[in-house]
Design an enzyme around this catalytic site. Structure first.
Site, PDB file in Angstrom:
ATOM      1  N   ARG A  68     -31.484 -55.035 -41.410  1.00 27.55           N
ATOM      2  CA  ARG A  68     -30.264 -55.758 -41.760  1.00 27.55           C
ATOM      3  C   ARG A  68     -30.021 -56.880 -40.764  1.00 27.55           C
ATOM      4  NH1 ARG A  68     -25.711 -51.318 -42.599  1.00 27.55           N
ATOM      5  NH2 ARG A  68     -24.432 -53.177 -42.995  1.00 27.55           N
ATOM      6  N   HIS A 117     -15.216 -52.666 -38.553  1.00 31.16           N
ATOM      7  CA  HIS A 117     -16.326 -51.706 -38.641  1.00 31.16           C
ATOM      8  C   HIS A 117     -17.462 -52.037 -37.675  1.00 31.16           C
ATOM      9  CE1 HIS A 117     -14.838 -50.705 -42.964  1.00 31.16           C
ATOM     10  NE2 HIS A 117     -14.099 -50.161 -42.045  1.00 31.16           N
ATOM     11  N   CYS A 125     -24.956 -47.188 -25.951  1.00 29.47           N
ATOM     12  CA  CYS A 125     -25.547 -45.873 -25.673  1.00 29.47           C
ATOM     13  C   CYS A 125     -24.852 -44.839 -26.553  1.00 29.47           C
ATOM     14  CB  CYS A 125     -25.343 -45.519 -24.202  1.00 29.47           C
ATOM     15  SG  CYS A 125     -25.786 -43.814 -23.830  1.00 29.47           S
ATOM     16  N   SER A 193     -14.511 -54.028 -52.699  1.00 29.44           N
ATOM     17  CA  SER A 193     -14.364 -53.118 -53.842  1.00 29.44           C
ATOM     18  C   SER A 193     -13.148 -52.228 -53.638  1.00 29.44           C
ATOM     19  CB  SER A 193     -15.625 -52.253 -53.951  1.00 29.44           C
ATOM     20  OG  SER A 193     -15.831 -51.566 -52.716  1.00 29.44           O
ATOM     21  N   ASN A 217     -12.443 -62.137 -56.256  1.00 30.13           N
ATOM     22  CA  ASN A 217     -13.512 -61.200 -56.598  1.00 30.13           C
ATOM     23  C   ASN A 217     -13.939 -61.474 -58.038  1.00 30.13           C
ATOM     24  OD1 ASN A 217     -15.062 -58.807 -57.277  1.00 30.13           O
ATOM     25  ND2 ASN A 217     -14.114 -57.847 -55.502  1.00 30.13           N
TER      26      ASN A 217
HETATM   27  C1  BV8 Z   1     -12.666 -42.404 -41.131  1.00 28.97           C
HETATM   28  C2  BV8 Z   1     -20.105 -50.170 -41.031  1.00 28.97           C
HETATM   29  C3  BV8 Z   1     -11.617 -40.630 -40.027  1.00 28.97           C
HETATM   30  C4  BV8 Z   1     -21.451 -49.550 -41.075  1.00 28.97           C
HETATM   31  C5  BV8 Z   1     -18.768 -49.225 -42.852  1.00 28.97           C
HETATM   32  C6  BV8 Z   1      -9.215 -41.840 -47.966  1.00 28.97           C
HETATM   33  C7  BV8 Z   1      -9.625 -41.706 -49.256  1.00 28.97           C
HETATM   34  C8  BV8 Z   1     -10.988 -41.495 -49.524  1.00 28.97           C
HETATM   35  C9  BV8 Z   1     -11.956 -41.456 -48.513  1.00 28.97           C
HETATM   36  C10 BV8 Z   1     -11.540 -41.594 -47.240  1.00 28.97           C
HETATM   37  C11 BV8 Z   1     -10.183 -41.775 -46.966  1.00 28.97           C
HETATM   38  N1  BV8 Z   1     -10.069 -41.907 -45.635  1.00 28.97           N
HETATM   39  C12 BV8 Z   1     -11.310 -41.791 -45.050  1.00 28.97           C
HETATM   40  C13 BV8 Z   1     -12.211 -41.611 -46.021  1.00 28.97           C
HETATM   41  C14 BV8 Z   1     -13.627 -41.462 -45.807  1.00 28.97           C
HETATM   42  C15 BV8 Z   1     -14.367 -42.804 -45.678  1.00 28.97           C
HETATM   43  C16 BV8 Z   1     -14.249 -43.591 -46.960  1.00 28.97           C
HETATM   44  O1  BV8 Z   1     -13.427 -44.469 -47.110  1.00 28.97           O
HETATM   45  N2  BV8 Z   1     -15.155 -43.252 -47.887  1.00 28.97           N
HETATM   46  C17 BV8 Z   1     -15.200 -43.999 -49.163  1.00 28.97           C
HETATM   47  C18 BV8 Z   1     -16.646 -44.356 -49.472  1.00 28.97           C
HETATM   48  C19 BV8 Z   1     -14.632 -43.168 -50.262  1.00 28.97           C
HETATM   49  N3  BV8 Z   1     -13.860 -43.600 -44.565  1.00 28.97           N
HETATM   50  C20 BV8 Z   1     -14.419 -43.361 -43.339  1.00 28.97           C
HETATM   51  O2  BV8 Z   1     -15.283 -42.534 -43.129  1.00 28.97           O
HETATM   52  C21 BV8 Z   1     -13.871 -44.204 -42.199  1.00 28.97           C
HETATM   53  N4  BV8 Z   1     -13.602 -43.352 -41.059  1.00 28.97           N
HETATM   54  O3  BV8 Z   1     -11.969 -42.238 -42.100  1.00 28.97           O
HETATM   55  O4  BV8 Z   1     -12.579 -41.670 -39.971  1.00 28.97           O
HETATM   56  C22 BV8 Z   1     -11.502 -40.129 -38.667  1.00 28.97           C
HETATM   57  C23 BV8 Z   1     -10.328 -40.382 -38.002  1.00 28.97           C
HETATM   58  C24 BV8 Z   1     -10.171 -39.845 -36.727  1.00 28.97           C
HETATM   59  C25 BV8 Z   1     -11.217 -39.098 -36.149  1.00 28.97           C
HETATM   60  C26 BV8 Z   1     -12.408 -38.884 -36.854  1.00 28.97           C
HETATM   61  C27 BV8 Z   1     -12.568 -39.436 -38.119  1.00 28.97           C
HETATM   62  C28 BV8 Z   1     -14.947 -45.217 -41.710  1.00 28.97           C
HETATM   63  C29 BV8 Z   1     -15.255 -46.207 -42.793  1.00 28.97           C
HETATM   64  C30 BV8 Z   1     -16.197 -47.307 -42.239  1.00 28.97           C
HETATM   65  C31 BV8 Z   1     -17.639 -47.037 -42.567  1.00 28.97           C
HETATM   66  N5  BV8 Z   1     -18.481 -48.156 -42.123  1.00 28.97           N
HETATM   67  N6  BV8 Z   1     -19.530 -50.246 -42.360  1.00 28.97           N
HETATM   68  C32 BV8 Z   1     -22.462 -50.389 -41.831  1.00 28.97           C
HETATM   69  O5  BV8 Z   1     -22.119 -51.494 -42.273  1.00 28.97           O
HETATM   70  O6  BV8 Z   1     -23.596 -49.904 -41.919  1.00 28.97           O
HETATM   71  S1  BV8 Z   1     -18.111 -49.350 -44.438  1.00 28.97           S
HETATM   72  C33 BV8 Z   1     -19.083 -50.560 -45.231  1.00 28.97           C
HETATM   73  O7  BV8 Z   1     -18.933 -50.306 -46.592  1.00 28.97           O
HETATM   74  C34 BV8 Z   1     -18.632 -51.983 -45.050  1.00 28.97           C
HETATM   75  O8  BV8 Z   1     -18.212 -52.262 -43.743  1.00 28.97           O
HETATM   76  C35 BV8 Z   1     -17.477 -52.061 -46.032  1.00 28.97           C
HETATM   77  O9  BV8 Z   1     -16.344 -51.592 -45.447  1.00 28.97           O
HETATM   78  C36 BV8 Z   1     -17.860 -51.054 -47.080  1.00 28.97           C
HETATM   79  C37 BV8 Z   1     -18.293 -51.767 -48.302  1.00 28.97           C
HETATM   80  O10 BV8 Z   1     -17.133 -52.116 -48.946  1.00 28.97           O
HETATM   81  P1  BV8 Z   1     -16.898 -53.663 -49.367  1.00 28.97           P
HETATM   82  O11 BV8 Z   1     -16.998 -54.524 -48.188  1.00 28.97           O
HETATM   83  O12 BV8 Z   1     -15.678 -53.642 -50.172  1.00 28.97           O
HETATM   84  O13 BV8 Z   1     -18.181 -54.038 -50.231  1.00 28.97           O
HETATM   85  P2  BV8 Z   1     -18.741 -53.394 -51.556  1.00 28.97           P
HETATM   86  O14 BV8 Z   1     -20.192 -53.591 -51.469  1.00 28.97           O
HETATM   87  O15 BV8 Z   1     -18.179 -52.038 -51.764  1.00 28.97           O
HETATM   88  O16 BV8 Z   1     -18.134 -54.324 -52.707  1.00 28.97           O
HETATM   89  C38 BV8 Z   1     -18.443 -55.686 -52.725  1.00 28.97           C
HETATM   90  C39 BV8 Z   1     -17.362 -56.357 -53.548  1.00 28.97           C
HETATM   91  O17 BV8 Z   1     -17.571 -57.772 -53.487  1.00 28.97           O
HETATM   92  C40 BV8 Z   1     -17.378 -55.958 -55.029  1.00 28.97           C
HETATM   93  O18 BV8 Z   1     -16.050 -55.737 -55.475  1.00 28.97           O
HETATM   94  C41 BV8 Z   1     -17.987 -57.187 -55.720  1.00 28.97           C
HETATM   95  O19 BV8 Z   1     -17.441 -57.380 -57.002  1.00 28.97           O
HETATM   96  C42 BV8 Z   1     -17.548 -58.306 -54.777  1.00 28.97           C
HETATM   97  N7  BV8 Z   1     -18.445 -59.476 -54.754  1.00 28.97           N
HETATM   98  C43 BV8 Z   1     -19.792 -59.497 -54.951  1.00 28.97           C
HETATM   99  N8  BV8 Z   1     -20.253 -60.769 -54.777  1.00 28.97           N
HETATM  100  C44 BV8 Z   1     -19.177 -61.549 -54.459  1.00 28.97           C
HETATM  101  C45 BV8 Z   1     -18.021 -60.717 -54.431  1.00 28.97           C
HETATM  102  N9  BV8 Z   1     -16.790 -61.181 -54.133  1.00 28.97           N
HETATM  103  C46 BV8 Z   1     -16.687 -62.527 -53.856  1.00 28.97           C
HETATM  104  N10 BV8 Z   1     -17.751 -63.383 -53.859  1.00 28.97           N
HETATM  105  C47 BV8 Z   1     -18.998 -62.933 -54.150  1.00 28.97           C
HETATM  106  N11 BV8 Z   1     -20.026 -63.782 -54.163  1.00 28.97           N
END
Ligand code: BV8
Length: 247
Positions: A68, A117, A125, A193, A217
């Site tokens: 990446r 993020h 580390c 999303s 979006n």
């Molecule tokens: C935590 C870094 C707790 C790593 C990332 C509540 C409800 C449900 C679930 C949860 C909740 N609370 C917590 C959770 C669990 C989880 C979560 O949300 N799960 C989801 C999947 C259901 N959250 C976590 O685990 C978070 N931590 O809650 O910790 C805690 C607290 C205290 C102590 C201990 C623990 C951590 C979340 C962060 C994870 N890391 N990234 C890496 O990159 O490898 S998330 C990663 O995915 C990205 O950073 C980003 O955030 C996410 C992707 O989402 P989007 O950016 O929205 O992108 P996506 O691909 O989904 O969509 C793209 C969009 O763009 C589409 O809509 C498309 O139509 C549009 N698009 C496409 N092309 C274009 C466009 N728009 C404009 N122009 C274009 N050209």
């Protein structure tokens, strides 16, 4: 609708620009919704981006992040990133909050985007969180497994400086983002999303605080009902048009 949204943006004193994977899509950086390609096609990003995956197979996870990093190095900011920097220049005090781990905002001239993020360019580390050096060259191609470097202090594995699923967000970044969203006139949400929390709650916080929320979006998202304006199109198309019309 874009003119009405632009009027709100042009009249705003405090603006938050909230960007996610979609804004970097037109720079060739795959979103999390896009299927992974090549060697990575058989993996689910949400499985690879976890502490468990790194514990189980650190070479696989490090290899994926190096791949990446190489993609981002080869990419360039697009007109969407440039428009965000233009908003910052036109509206002093505006805040950029991103879920992206790439550096395209900085390369487009944004001063200090808040990375909720983490970043692909800040390894640390895995034991002490001590900042670590980035290896010289990122893997050029679908390099697959790559052994992570070792910490120069304690010889533990070095991990990517990103927030994995199940890990808490950096407190300072999250509270700065929540404060900015609770006190803005306009929040622009671009290319998300709206499913990853707690980040996905930010547009809601702004809406509840009375801000005008503008979404860019090409597709519908769970945020549609929270937004004042839902502009259907891509970041590189609509953001420059919005800026031209607003200022
Ligand atoms: C935590 C870094 C707790 C790593 C990332 C509540 C409800 C449900 C679930 C949860 C909740 N609370 C917590 C959770 C669990 C989880 C979560 O949300 N799960 C989801 C999947 C259901 N959250 C976590 O685990 C978070 N931590 O809650 O910790 C805690 C607290 C205290 C102590 C201990 C623990 C951590 C979340 C962060 C994870 N890391 N990234 C890496 O990159 O490898 S998330 C990663 O995915 C990205 O950073 C980003 O955030 C996410 C992707 O989402 P989007 O950016 O929205 O992108 P996506 O691909 O989904 O969509 C793209 C969009 O763009 C589409 O809509 C498309 O139509 C549009 N698009 C496409 N092309 C274009 C466009 N728009 C404009 N122009 C274009 N050209």
């Amino acid at each position: 609708m874009i003119d009405e949204a632009a009027a709100a943006l042009g009249a705003a004193g405090r603006v938050v620009v909230f960007t996610c994977a979609g804004i970097s899509a037109e720079s060739g950086v795959p979103t999390f919704r896009d299927d992974l390609t090549g060697l990575w096609a058989r993996y689910d990003p949400e499985q690879l981006a976890t502490p468990e995956a790194f514990d189980t197979d650190p070479d696989l996870v490090w290899g994926w992040y190096e791949w990446r990093r190489a993609r981002v190095r080869q990419a360039s900011p697009n007109a969407g990133h440039v428009a965000v920097a233009a908003i910052e220049a036109r509206v002093p005090g505006s805040v950029v909050v991103t879920q992206n781990v790439d550096d395209l905002h900085e390369r487009a001239g944004s001063t200090a985007p808040i990375h909720l993020h983490g970043s692909l360019f800040a390894p640390r580390c895995a034991a002490s969180a001590h900042p670590a050096e980035l290896p010289e060259s990122a893997a050029a191609s679908d390099g697959g497994r790559i052994e992570p470097p070792r910490c120069t202090e304690c010889d533990a594995l070095v991990r990517p400086g990103v927030v994995w699923f199940g890990e808490p967000l950096p407190e300072a970044a999250l509270s700065a983002a929540v404060d900015a969203c609770g006190d803005c006139d306009v929040l622009l949400t671009v290319g998300t999303s709206g499913v990853v929390y707690p980040a996905a709650a930010l547009p809601l916080i702004a809406a509840r605080a009375g801000a005008t929320v503008i979404q860019i979006n090409p597709d519908r998202t769970p945020l549609d009902d929270v937004c004042t304006f839902n502009l259907r199109g891509t970041a590189a198309q609509l953001l420059p048009a919005l800026v031209r019309s607003a200022f």
